[in-house]
Enzyme design. Structure first.
Site, PDB file in Angstrom:
ATOM      1  CG  ASP A 241      -1.871  -1.130   1.263  1.00  0.00           C
ATOM      2  OD1 ASP A 241      -2.138  -1.702   0.184  1.00  0.00           O
ATOM      3  OD2 ASP A 241      -2.362  -1.464   2.361  1.00  0.00           O
TER       4      ASP A 241
HETATM    5  N1  URA Z   1      -1.287  -5.951   3.759  1.00  0.00           N
HETATM    6  C1  URA Z   1      -1.785  -4.688   3.762  1.00  0.00           C
HETATM    7  O1  URA Z   1      -2.838  -4.434   4.309  1.00  0.00           O
HETATM    8  N2  URA Z   1      -1.056  -3.729   3.155  1.00  0.00           N
HETATM    9  C2  URA Z   1       0.130  -3.950   2.550  1.00  0.00           C
HETATM   10  O2  URA Z   1       0.738  -3.018   2.019  1.00  0.00           O
HETATM   11  C3  URA Z   1       0.634  -5.265   2.569  1.00  0.00           C
HETATM   12  C4  URA Z   1      -0.083  -6.251   3.174  1.00  0.00           C
END
Ligand code: URA
Length: 243
Positions: A106
């Site tokens: 993310d």
């Molecule tokens: N899980 C999430 O919620 N975000 C990420 O960036 C990676 C795994």
């Protein structure tokens, strides 16, 4: 290996345009096996001929593999019209055509991100059936309950009914957890914690398989991976069900 043209080889390995490579070759900047070569169409075998361009040895590498310490605020994508992507942070000397991040973090997630131009390698790291676990540290907005590790191990069912594979949750403090997952569902860790009533304040990826985020790598910095790093990323001695 098939023969390739000198201008094509130099432009792909040094990430310069074909036009610049041809100009440089014509100006006498290139040599093959110790002899100056001014013909840009000269055919060579990248694996057995040694090429020097502008005083620098041009070693043949089929693919490139990079570890980045992803900072918050950049997109895990190859390109975006408006926002900065992780590829924008790759230094010139490591840039190649066709680079992409191996899986998506993310925008606000930080930590270890592999960047490559090798689709087969990416598949070995990402395919859930290969069971390569990715390790994260999550800071939470509430206390971790005693039964959370057991629930994660059994497989969390997300709010939309999606069932997650076994995940390993270790409580490091009341509100800090180490979590290992082997899939990459959208916002997976945030949604898994959502099911047990916790919000994620920050998330950092520390390892992919047995490959750990190097201590020396500051946010936004990259380093080329060694052969040993590649093997570590596709084998995880910490989780026993590796394919
Ligand atoms: N899980 C999430 O919620 N975000 C990420 O960036 C990676 C795994």
């Amino acid at each position: 290996m098939p023969l390739t043209r000198l201008d094509k080889f130099i432009s792909s390995q040094l990430n310069i345009s074909r036009k610049d490579a041809r100009t440089g070759i014509r100006r006498g900047l290139a040599s093959v096996d110790g002899a100056q070569e001014k013909d840009a169409d000269f055919k060579l075998d990248p694996e057995s001929n040694s090429v020097i361009y502008d005083g620098q040895a041009v070693k043949y590498k089929k693919h490139i593999y990079i570890v980045m310490n992803k900072p918050a605020g950049v997109l895990s994508a190859s390109e975006d019209k408006k926002r900065k992507t992780v590829i924008d942070l790759v230094p010139e000397r490591l840039l190649r055509k066709g680079l992409f991040p191996v899986g998506r973090l993310d925008r606000d997630t930080t930590g270890l991100l592999i960047i490559t131009d090798d689709g087969d390698f990416a598949h070995r790291v990402l395919a859930p059936q290969k069971s390569i676990y990715k390790t994260y540290i999550a800071e939470l907005d509430g206390d971790i309950t005693d039964n959370a590790p057991e629930l994660f191990l059994r497989g969390i069912t997300l709010a939309d009914g999606t069932v997650c594979r076994s995940a390993y949750l270790k409580r490091l403090s009341d509100r800090t957890a180490e979590i290992k997952i082997c899939e990459g569902k959208y916002h997976q860790i945030k949604r898994m914690f959502g099911v047990v009533g916790l919000g994620v304040n920050s998330l950092e990826r520390r390892a992919v398989g047995g490959l750990f985020l190097p201590d020396f790598l500051k946010p936004g910095e990259c380093v080329e991976m060694s052969e040993a790093d590649l093997n570590s990323a596709i084998f995880d001695s910490n989780c026993s069900d590796n394919a």
